[in-house]
Write a protein that holds these residues in place. Structure first.
Motif, PDB file in Angstrom:
ATOM      1  N   ALA A  61       0.845  -1.207   0.000  1.00 27.99           N
ATOM      2  CA  ALA A  61       0.000   0.000   0.000  1.00 27.99           C
ATOM      3  C   ALA A  61       0.874   1.249   0.000  1.00 27.99           C
ATOM      4  O   ALA A  61       0.571   2.246  -0.670  1.00 27.99           O
ATOM      5  CB  ALA A  61      -0.926  -0.002   1.218  1.00 27.99           C
ATOM      6  N   ALA A  62       1.976   1.197   0.745  1.00 24.37           N
ATOM      7  CA  ALA A  62       2.883   2.349   0.789  1.00 24.37           C
ATOM      8  C   ALA A  62       3.500   2.607  -0.584  1.00 24.37           C
ATOM      9  O   ALA A  62       3.589   3.748  -1.041  1.00 24.37           O
ATOM     10  CB  ALA A  62       3.966   2.117   1.833  1.00 24.37           C
ATOM     11  N   LEU A  63       3.904   1.527  -1.250  1.00 19.08           N
ATOM     12  CA  LEU A  63       4.505   1.690  -2.588  1.00 19.08           C
ATOM     13  C   LEU A  63       3.477   2.222  -3.582  1.00 19.08           C
ATOM     14  O   LEU A  63       3.781   3.115  -4.381  1.00 19.08           O
ATOM     15  CB  LEU A  63       5.075   0.352  -3.076  1.00 19.08           C
ATOM     16  N   ALA A  64       2.259   1.691  -3.495  1.00 19.69           N
ATOM     17  CA  ALA A  64       1.206   2.133  -4.420  1.00 19.69           C
ATOM     18  C   ALA A  64       0.893   3.613  -4.223  1.00 19.69           C
ATOM     19  O   ALA A  64       0.487   4.300  -5.166  1.00 19.69           O
ATOM     20  CB  ALA A  64      -0.057   1.292  -4.213  1.00 19.69           C
ATOM     21  N   ALA A  65       1.099   4.116  -2.996  1.00 17.82           N
ATOM     22  CA  ALA A  65       0.821   5.528  -2.710  1.00 17.82           C
ATOM     23  C   ALA A  65       2.062   6.400  -2.906  1.00 17.82           C
ATOM     24  O   ALA A  65       2.050   7.569  -2.530  1.00 17.82           O
ATOM     25  CB  ALA A  65       0.290   5.677  -1.286  1.00 17.82           C
ATOM     26  N   ASP A  66       3.113   5.814  -3.476  1.00 15.28           N
ATOM     27  CA  ASP A  66       4.321   6.578  -3.775  1.00 15.28           C
ATOM     28  C   ASP A  66       4.956   7.168  -2.508  1.00 15.28           C
ATOM     29  O   ASP A  66       5.332   8.340  -2.473  1.00 15.28           O
ATOM     30  CB  ASP A  66       3.986   7.688  -4.797  1.00 15.28           C
ATOM     31  N   ILE A  67       5.054   6.320  -1.484  1.00 21.70           N
ATOM     32  CA  ILE A  67       5.693   6.728  -0.231  1.00 21.70           C
ATOM     33  C   ILE A  67       7.136   6.206  -0.243  1.00 21.70           C
ATOM     34  O   ILE A  67       7.375   5.037  -0.554  1.00 21.70           O
ATOM     35  CB  ILE A  67       4.956   6.114   0.988  1.00 21.70           C
TER      36      ILE A  67
END
Ligand SMILES: *Cc1c(COP(=O)(O)O)cnc(C)c1O
Length: 378
Positions: A94-100
């Motif tokens: 989820a973090a990667l998908a949100a560009d974090i």
């Protein structure tokens, strides 16, 4: 609704923008990461984040990945966000998908983030964290060569991109203690190790507010101010916020709900920890420890009512506390707990000193029940 809550925190977004400018002027062109963890130290994350981006912050930083996901929704796609706290098993996809962008400071984190990057097909932009003297997060320097070797492989595969190499200072506020210089030496060692492994981090960063303001050698490519942005000093005994041109962004106030006259010898509030010495006019301020007004403020914390100084009398209760009233003050008058010294108010740093804590804790603990009102554009 907030008209029915007789207390409020006024948040000055222009002060936050101006404080970012103070930090920018103090450093030498380094990138600026504005720290908005813990609801922007109690000031309101979405509003403060937008004000900081508007004022030119290059990055936003939060502690928790959950905060980062909310922050992404609040600021939209584009602004760079770094988060540094998550536990084994966290939903890193989820973090990667949100560009974090994520900190990596342990082998389990390295492995789990690699799995998440592979399964999503999204390259993880990581900030490799080394421990240089905080003994908190980050790889020990002995483990760094192995971590760097593994990261080198993942970078070659396109699984990771090494956006940063970073660490955190333990005593930047204690300006002459010598530890910061030692931490800088260890950070240099970390840089060499990473370079020797064939890696080239885009940004090296080490300094929060104290380091950015007081340790020029610790600034590297980016600084990570938090407390200074909210107009408080990392160490008011070294330099106060006002001395550095920082302006308090939060003003906490409440309407008096009671004014009464009591005789000499009256015991006040739970436990009767205070008694009036003479006939006294008392007021009641509708804020208590449920709102983050610490019980340690009992009998010591300063206030201003009708431009006159006073202080808390007796113990802070859950929803209210008692004050001695200045001449002429009545119910409905506004009691100011803290704000900017330039407005003639006690500061959160004054409260911290009275209670034996730090200004960070005073503003960050302000309860969610207290309405925030925003002023300025930032
Ligand atoms: C909280 C924090 C900061 C900001 O610190 P201030 O002292 O508030 O400027 C910077 N970096 C990290 C890693 C932090 O946890």
């Amino acid at each position: 609704m907030s008209d029915l809550f007789p207390a409020r925190a006024d948040i000055d977004l222009d002060a936050i923008a101006s404080n970012l400018g103070v930090v920018r002027d103090a450093v030498e062109g380094q990138k600026l990461l504005g720290v908005v963890k813990a609801d922007a130290y109690g000031h309101g994350r979405a509003q403060c984040a937008r004000a900081l981006l508007g004022a030119g912050a290059n990055y936003l930083g939060v502690a928790q990945v959950a905060e980062a996901l909310n922050l992404r929704e609040e600021v939209g796609a584009g602004p760079r966000i770094l988060a540094w706290i998550y536990a084994p098993g966290a939903d890193l996809e989820a973090a990667l998908a949100a560009d974090i962008e994520l900190s990596v400071g342990a082998f389990w984190a390295l492995d789990q983030l690699a799995v998440a990057a592979r399964s999503t097909g999204i390259t993880a932009r990581i900030h490799l964290k080394a421990d240089t003297g905080m003994a908190r997060g980050g790889f020990n320097l002995q483990d760094l060569p192995e971590a760097a070797r593994r990261i080198r492989g993942l970078v070659a595969e396109g699984v990771f991109e090494l956006q940063g190499l970073w660490s955190h200072l333990a005593r930047a506020d204690d300006v002459d203690c010598g530890l910061t210089e030692i931490q800088i030496e260890r950070f240099e060692e970390a840089r060499s190790t990473v370079k020797a492994a064939g890696l080239d981090p885009v940004l090296c960063h080490l300094a929060a507010s104290g380091g950015a303001l007081w340790h020029p050698e610790a600034r590297y490519d980016m600084v990570r101010p938090g407390i200074a942005l909210y107009g408080l000093s990392p160490n008011p005994n070294h330099r106060t916020a006002a001395q550095m041109g920082l302006k308090a962004a939060m003003t906490l106030s409440a309407d008096l709900i009671v004014d009464r006259e009591v005789p000499a010898g009256t015991g006040v509030s739970y436990g009767h920890t205070a008694h009036t010495e003479e006939d006294t006019r008392l007021g009641v301020v509708p804020l208590g420890y449920a709102d983050g007004i610490d019980r340690k403020a009992s009998n010591v914390a300063p206030l201003v009512i009708n431009s006159q100084p006073t202080k808390i009398m007796g113990r802070v209760c859950m929803d209210q506390f008692v004050v001695t009233l200045p001449e002429g003050a009545t119910a409905g008058d506004r009691a100011y707990l803290f704000g900017d010294v330039g407005a003639g108010l006690p500061t959160a740093d004054d409260w911290a000193e009275a209670m034996g804590t730090i200004g960070y804790e005073v503003v960050t603990r302000l309860g969610a029940r207290v309405p925030r009102r925003y002023h300025g554009e930032g």
